[in-house]
Design a protein around this motif. Sequence first.
Motif, mmCIF file in Angstrom:
data_model
loop_
_atom_site.group_PDB
_atom_site.id
_atom_site.type_symbol
_atom_site.label_atom_id
_atom_site.label_comp_id
_atom_site.label_asym_id
_atom_site.label_seq_id
_atom_site.Cartn_x
_atom_site.Cartn_y
_atom_site.Cartn_z
ATOM 1 N N VAL A 124 -18.264 -60.545 -65.993
ATOM 2 C CA VAL A 124 -19.719 -60.575 -65.804
ATOM 3 C C VAL A 124 -20.058 -60.480 -64.321
ATOM 4 O O VAL A 124 -20.931 -59.714 -63.917
ATOM 5 C CB VAL A 124 -20.334 -61.846 -66.453
ATOM 6 C CG1 VAL A 124 -21.798 -61.992 -66.078
ATOM 7 C CG2 VAL A 124 -20.179 -61.781 -67.970
ATOM 8 N N SER A 125 -19.367 -61.233 -63.495
ATOM 9 C CA SER A 125 -19.689 -61.234 -62.064
ATOM 10 C C SER A 125 -19.396 -59.874 -61.422
ATOM 11 O O SER A 125 -20.160 -59.411 -60.578
ATOM 12 C CB SER A 125 -18.935 -62.343 -61.335
ATOM 13 O OG SER A 125 -17.541 -62.146 -61.436
ATOM 14 N N LYS A 126 -18.321 -59.220 -61.841
ATOM 15 C CA LYS A 126 -17.955 -57.934 -61.243
ATOM 16 C C LYS A 126 -18.819 -56.784 -61.731
ATOM 17 O O LYS A 126 -18.835 -55.718 -61.118
ATOM 18 C CB LYS A 126 -16.484 -57.619 -61.495
ATOM 19 C CG LYS A 126 -15.556 -58.534 -60.722
ATOM 20 C CD LYS A 126 -14.115 -58.203 -60.989
ATOM 21 C CE LYS A 126 -13.202 -59.141 -60.217
ATOM 22 N NZ LYS A 126 -11.793 -58.912 -60.515
ATOM 23 N N THR A 127 -19.527 -56.961 -62.844
ATOM 24 C CA THR A 127 -20.383 -55.895 -63.368
ATOM 25 C C THR A 127 -21.863 -56.154 -63.116
ATOM 26 O O THR A 127 -22.711 -55.365 -63.526
ATOM 27 C CB THR A 127 -20.146 -55.706 -64.885
ATOM 28 O OG1 THR A 127 -20.394 -56.948 -65.553
ATOM 29 C CG2 THR A 127 -18.735 -55.221 -65.177
ATOM 30 N N GLN A 128 -22.187 -57.231 -62.431
ATOM 31 C CA GLN A 128 -23.591 -57.616 -62.227
ATOM 32 C C GLN A 128 -24.366 -56.573 -61.429
ATOM 33 O O GLN A 128 -25.474 -56.207 -61.797
ATOM 34 C CB GLN A 128 -23.677 -58.991 -61.557
ATOM 35 C CG GLN A 128 -25.068 -59.584 -61.563
ATOM 36 C CD GLN A 128 -25.611 -59.788 -62.973
ATOM 37 O OE1 GLN A 128 -24.892 -60.139 -63.891
ATOM 38 N NE2 GLN A 128 -26.899 -59.560 -63.128
ATOM 39 N N ALA A 129 -23.804 -56.111 -60.320
ATOM 40 C CA ALA A 129 -24.516 -55.132 -59.485
ATOM 41 C C ALA A 129 -24.739 -53.829 -60.251
ATOM 42 O O ALA A 129 -25.824 -53.234 -60.175
ATOM 43 C CB ALA A 129 -23.739 -54.874 -58.196
#
Length: 139
Positions: A124-129
């Motif tokens: 989730v954190s790596k795909t947020q942007a």
Amino acid sequence: MMRILKVVSICFLMIFASHVEVSAKDDGFDWEPVMNAIIQIESKGNAAAVNGSYVGVLQISPVLVKECNNILKSSGSKKRYSLSDRFSASKSKEMFVIIQGFHNPLNSIEKAIRLWSGGIRYSVSKTQAYLRKVMRRLN
């Protein structure tokens, strides 16, 4: 008695979940707006776009082609995709829909975007942007 109740509950949930997946796949969900937003982010619509092993309008990797073919094979379909199919916008979109139907049966737009960016085991954190970028384009 508790064990029997647990088994019955699990069986019920499995039957319910399989029904939800089938109806979600058959409901004719329109992925076109999401795909078009991703296409603009990935390649600006250029079917000849190449970035390492990622190619086409949706920047499809060889691993994704293999996954689509595995999904098709497991469903009994004789259809298969080749690496050159990644350069076809229409076949790329077909592959997108196959991936979503299998890995995102409830048609979550957020999950679809994260899957496309980070793969099946996305972070989730790596795909947020990427999610924010596609959502801005979508809106």
